[in-house]
Design a protein around this motif. Structure first.
Motif, short mmCIF file in Angstrom:
data_model
loop_
_atom_site.label_atom_id
_atom_site.label_comp_id
_atom_site.label_asym_id
_atom_site.label_seq_id
_atom_site.Cartn_x
_atom_site.Cartn_y
_atom_site.Cartn_z
N SER A 1 0.85 -1.20 0.00
CA SER A 1 0.00 0.00 0.00
C SER A 1 0.88 1.25 0.00
N ALA A 2 0.27 2.39 -0.19
CA ALA A 2 1.02 3.65 -0.16
C ALA A 2 1.66 3.86 1.20
N ARG A 3 0.96 3.52 2.26
CA ARG A 3 1.50 3.65 3.62
C ARG A 3 2.71 2.74 3.81
N GLN A 4 2.62 1.52 3.31
CA GLN A 4 3.74 0.59 3.40
C GLN A 4 4.93 1.09 2.59
N MET A 5 4.67 1.61 1.41
CA MET A 5 5.75 2.16 0.58
C MET A 5 6.41 3.35 1.25
N ASP A 6 5.62 4.19 1.91
CA ASP A 6 6.18 5.33 2.63
C ASP A 6 7.11 4.87 3.75
N LEU A 7 6.67 3.89 4.51
CA LEU A 7 7.52 3.38 5.59
C LEU A 7 8.76 2.70 5.02
N LEU A 8 8.60 1.96 3.95
CA LEU A 8 9.75 1.31 3.32
C LEU A 8 10.75 2.35 2.83
N GLU A 9 10.28 3.43 2.27
CA GLU A 9 11.17 4.51 1.82
C GLU A 9 11.89 5.13 3.01
N GLN A 10 11.20 5.26 4.12
CA GLN A 10 11.83 5.77 5.34
C GLN A 10 12.90 4.81 5.84
N ILE A 11 12.65 3.52 5.75
CA ILE A 11 13.63 2.50 6.13
C ILE A 11 14.86 2.60 5.23
N ILE A 12 14.63 2.73 3.93
CA ILE A 12 15.75 2.85 2.99
C ILE A 12 16.56 4.10 3.28
N ASP A 13 15.89 5.21 3.54
CA ASP A 13 16.60 6.45 3.89
C ASP A 13 17.49 6.24 5.12
#
Length: 147
Positions: A81-93
């Protein structure tokens, strides 16, 4: 460490390639010869910081493309989901800056308090994320004898 970017071990750590004991031994020899670190410093890093590879990865961080590539299979095997992608992007950062991440970081670090992990991902997805986290860690640990 920036002065030693051309060394194979530094490149491997930055691009998430598997490090070897020989790589880390060579790097330690350069650090000793150039006075970057003493033998006591290296011994301390090996004992307290999980080894030279993990220590250097923490200092240097990880290349963004390498971090994104590490999660490629996870992203394609889950309908995020968009929320999951946002958190994943935060993890990658976080990984780009810090070199790696542990599950405990997602529970204890205030940077991740906006979206609690267990509210965003299910148990299977958390397990799959942890596999990626462990792979990032093991690639910074030498194969063969410890260095």
């Amino acid at each position: 460490m920036l002065a030693h970017q051309d060394l194979p071990a530094v490149h491997k750590l930055y691009t998430n390639e598997q490090i070897t004991a020989v790589d880390l031994t060579d790097l330690a020899e350069v650090f000793l010869a150039e006075g970057v670190a003493s033998q006591d410093d290296l011994d301390h890093v090996r004992e307290k910081d999980g080894g030279l590879g993990l220590f250097l990865r923490r200092i240097r961080g990880l290349d963004r493309q390498a971090a994104e590539t590490a999660f490629a299979d996870f992203m394609t095997s889950h309908d995020l989901s968009a929320r999951q992608m946002d958190l994943l992007e935060q993890i990658i950062d976080y990984i780009v800056v810090n070199g790696r991440i542990d599950l405990k970081d997602l529970y204890q670090n205030s940077a991740f308090s906006r979206w609690p992990l267990d509210e965003v991902f299910g148990d299977e997805e958390v397990d799959d994320l942890n596999v990626v986290f462990l792979t990032l860690k093991t690639r910074a640990e030498p194969t063969g004898l410890a260095a």
